[in-house]
Design a protein around this motif. Structure first.
Motif, short mmCIF file in Angstrom:
data_model
loop_
_atom_site.label_atom_id
_atom_site.label_comp_id
_atom_site.label_asym_id
_atom_site.label_seq_id
_atom_site.Cartn_x
_atom_site.Cartn_y
_atom_site.Cartn_z
N VAL A 89 0.83 -1.20 0.00
CA VAL A 89 0.00 0.00 0.00
C VAL A 89 0.87 1.26 0.00
O VAL A 89 1.74 1.43 0.85
N SER A 90 0.61 2.12 -0.98
CA SER A 90 1.30 3.41 -1.05
C SER A 90 0.32 4.57 -1.14
O SER A 90 0.73 5.72 -1.18
N PHE A 91 -0.98 4.27 -1.19
CA PHE A 91 -1.98 5.34 -1.24
C PHE A 91 -2.16 5.95 0.15
O PHE A 91 -1.77 5.36 1.15
N PRO A 92 -2.73 7.16 0.22
CA PRO A 92 -2.92 7.82 1.52
C PRO A 92 -3.78 7.00 2.47
O PRO A 92 -4.78 6.40 2.06
N MET A 93 -3.37 7.00 3.72
CA MET A 93 -4.11 6.31 4.77
C MET A 93 -4.42 7.30 5.88
O MET A 93 -3.53 8.02 6.35
N ALA A 94 -5.67 7.30 6.30
CA ALA A 94 -6.09 8.13 7.43
C ALA A 94 -5.74 7.43 8.73
O ALA A 94 -5.44 6.24 8.76
#
Length: 162
Positions: A89-94
């Motif tokens: 995972v490289s997408f933004p994470m909250a």
């Protein structure tokens, strides 16, 4: 109630808050996630979409939540490590957030208000697609995987709609 998607923000898993205003003119795919759920392999499909369509204006935003079955017990660093190590995972994470009920984060209260009662997450990996104009286009339960034809078609229509 906030009336605009672009007025919302959410704490990031590691770092500064994530402002939806930064996603103006982009399609945003939001998923409530959990690291110890039977649907956790859906991270792979979400990462695929981010990797292949991010340059076309798609943003994927993961929102970890421990609301369902206590399936996200980890700390921010544990969640980050698990997502990166196991699914790339490289997408933004909250930050880990509440996504249901009266204590839900404002982003999920907005999604529920826009999508109606049936759109409220009842388990991990509900997915929401927000248009380039900040309108909720569609939502999907965890039973619809990110790599399903139906889901990918909806994402592609949103990304290609200019």
């Amino acid at each position: 109630m906030t009336t605009s998607f672009y007025d919302l923000d959410i704490p990031a898993l590691c770092g500064e808050p994530i402002s939806m205003a930064d996603f103006r003119d982009k399609v945003v795919l939001i998923a409530n996630t959990a690291s110890e759920c039977g649907f956790t392999p859906q991270y792979e499909g979400l990462q695929y979409l981010w990797s292949h369509y991010g340059k076309s204006g798609l943003v994927v935003l993961g929102v970890p939540s421990n609301d369902f079955g206590q399936q996200e017990p980890g700390t921010a660093s544990e969640i980050q490590a698990s997502c990166s190590r196991n699914y790339g995972v490289s997408f933004p994470m909250a930050a880990k957030s509440t996504v249901k009920g009266a204590e839900a984060t404002p982003l999920f209260r907005w999604l529920a208000a826009e999508g109606g009662i049936l759109s409220r997450p009842r388990w991990n990996f509900y997915k929401y697609i927000v248009s380039r104009e900040g309108k909720l286009l569609n939502w999907f339960t965890p039973l619809t995987a990110p790599d399903s034809g139906r889901f990918k078609s909806c994402v592609m229509r949103a990304v290609m709609d200019r």
